[in-house]
Design an enzyme around this catalytic site. Structure first.
Site, short mmCIF file in Angstrom:
data_model
loop_
_atom_site.label_atom_id
_atom_site.label_comp_id
_atom_site.label_asym_id
_atom_site.label_seq_id
_atom_site.Cartn_x
_atom_site.Cartn_y
_atom_site.Cartn_z
N CYS A 42 2.71 -5.08 6.74
CA CYS A 42 2.44 -4.84 5.32
C CYS A 42 3.69 -4.28 4.63
O CYS A 42 4.70 -3.97 5.26
CB CYS A 42 1.28 -3.87 5.15
SG CYS A 42 -0.34 -4.62 5.41
N HIS A 100 0.83 -1.21 0.00
CA HIS A 100 0.00 0.00 0.00
C HIS A 100 0.86 1.26 0.00
O HIS A 100 2.07 1.23 0.24
CB HIS A 100 -0.96 0.00 1.19
CG HIS A 100 -0.31 0.00 2.54
ND1 HIS A 100 0.27 1.13 3.09
CD2 HIS A 100 -0.16 -0.99 3.45
CE1 HIS A 100 0.75 0.83 4.28
NE2 HIS A 100 0.52 -0.44 4.53
#
Length: 269
Positions: A123, A107
């Protein structure tokens, strides 16, 4: 780049955690490289083979309970959902990989200065312009490989061999250290080229992430380009099945009590 078997019929994303880099391959050819931020020591990014399972532009962030507890412990306002916008930690895009329950994704960010590094809760974080570029190329089903290789061996367009060593921040058992000596001796024999063992020792001691030419008569700075290729030494079928039996490190010259990290039959200059 790391030694990973990539899909030669489609697109393939490879992330090497110690290197904090993401590599995008298309039909087996490297087409883009991006800096990334990955999990901190306490919230490590898991390794493994995955697929892209969703791509979401300008996502809302549904704050995990664990992060809500961190907010509470630090005396900060506890947020459950952060809407799209400049303050959203997911940035402009979220590319999920693996099953939704894993909560893994690539992301964007509202803190571009944090990329590259070891900063996330697991992440893979990219700068917004980079994740938008990646999201415009990959699609659901694109393969994603997350690997942990601290020792890289690459060849350049002149046939020289380069060694790059990164810190083992996650403190994983690094199988490459058990394979390196035999790999270098085999490359030297197969190519009829001298490798310089002191450069191996220095690179392994410093772990600077700086490529070092092992076969160049004189040290020179690296100029990585499309002609660089990963040496196939970790992804061979026999080594993918399990650890190989290799030669143990050999004591260094001049009666030193410290064991050399390079094999004895390499040049010591």
């Amino acid at each position: 780049m790391p030694d990973v078997t990539v899909n030669d019929a489609g697109r393939h994303v490879v992330i090497n955690l110690p290197q904090t880099r993401l590599f995008l391959f298309d039909k087996g050819q490297l087409v883009r490289t991006f800096p990334v931020a990955v999990g901190k020591m306490l919230t490590r990014t898991p390794t493994g083979s995955f697929e892209v399972t969703g791509i979401y532009r300008d996502p809302a962030w549904h704050v995990p309970r664990s992060i809500q507890e961190e907010m509470r412990a630090r005396g900060k306002p506890v947020q459950t959902v952060v809407p799209p916008g400049a303050d959203n930690p997911l940035g402009r895009m979220f590319i999920r990989f693996g099953e939704p329950g894993l909560g893994l994704g690539i992301h964007g960010t509202n803190a571009p200065g944090s990329v590259p590094g070891f900063r996330s809760h697991g992440c893979v974080r990219m700068k917004n312009e980079d994740v938008l570029a990646l999201g415009g190329i990959v699609s659901p089903g694109t393969e994603v490989t997350v690997t942990y290789q601290t020792v890289l061996l690459n060849t350049d367009g002149n046939g020289d061999l380069w060694l790059t060593v990164y810190h083992n921040l996650y403190q994983h058992d690094d199988v490459s250290m058990r394979l390196l000596a035999d790999t270098l001796l085999a490359w030297q024999k197969d190519n009829g080229r001298t490798l310089y063992g002191k450069r191996v020792d220095d690179a392994l001691r410093e772990r600077s992430g700086r490529p070092v030419c092992l076969s160049c008569a004189q040290p020179r700075p690296a100029k990585t380009d499309a002609n660089w290729a990963a040496l196939r030494w970790l992804s061979t079928p026999s080594r993918e099945e399990g650890p190989a039996t290799v030669t143990a490190p050999i004591p260094g010259e001049r009666g030193s009590a410290r064991q050399s990290l390079a094999p004895q039959r390499l040049s010591r200059s």
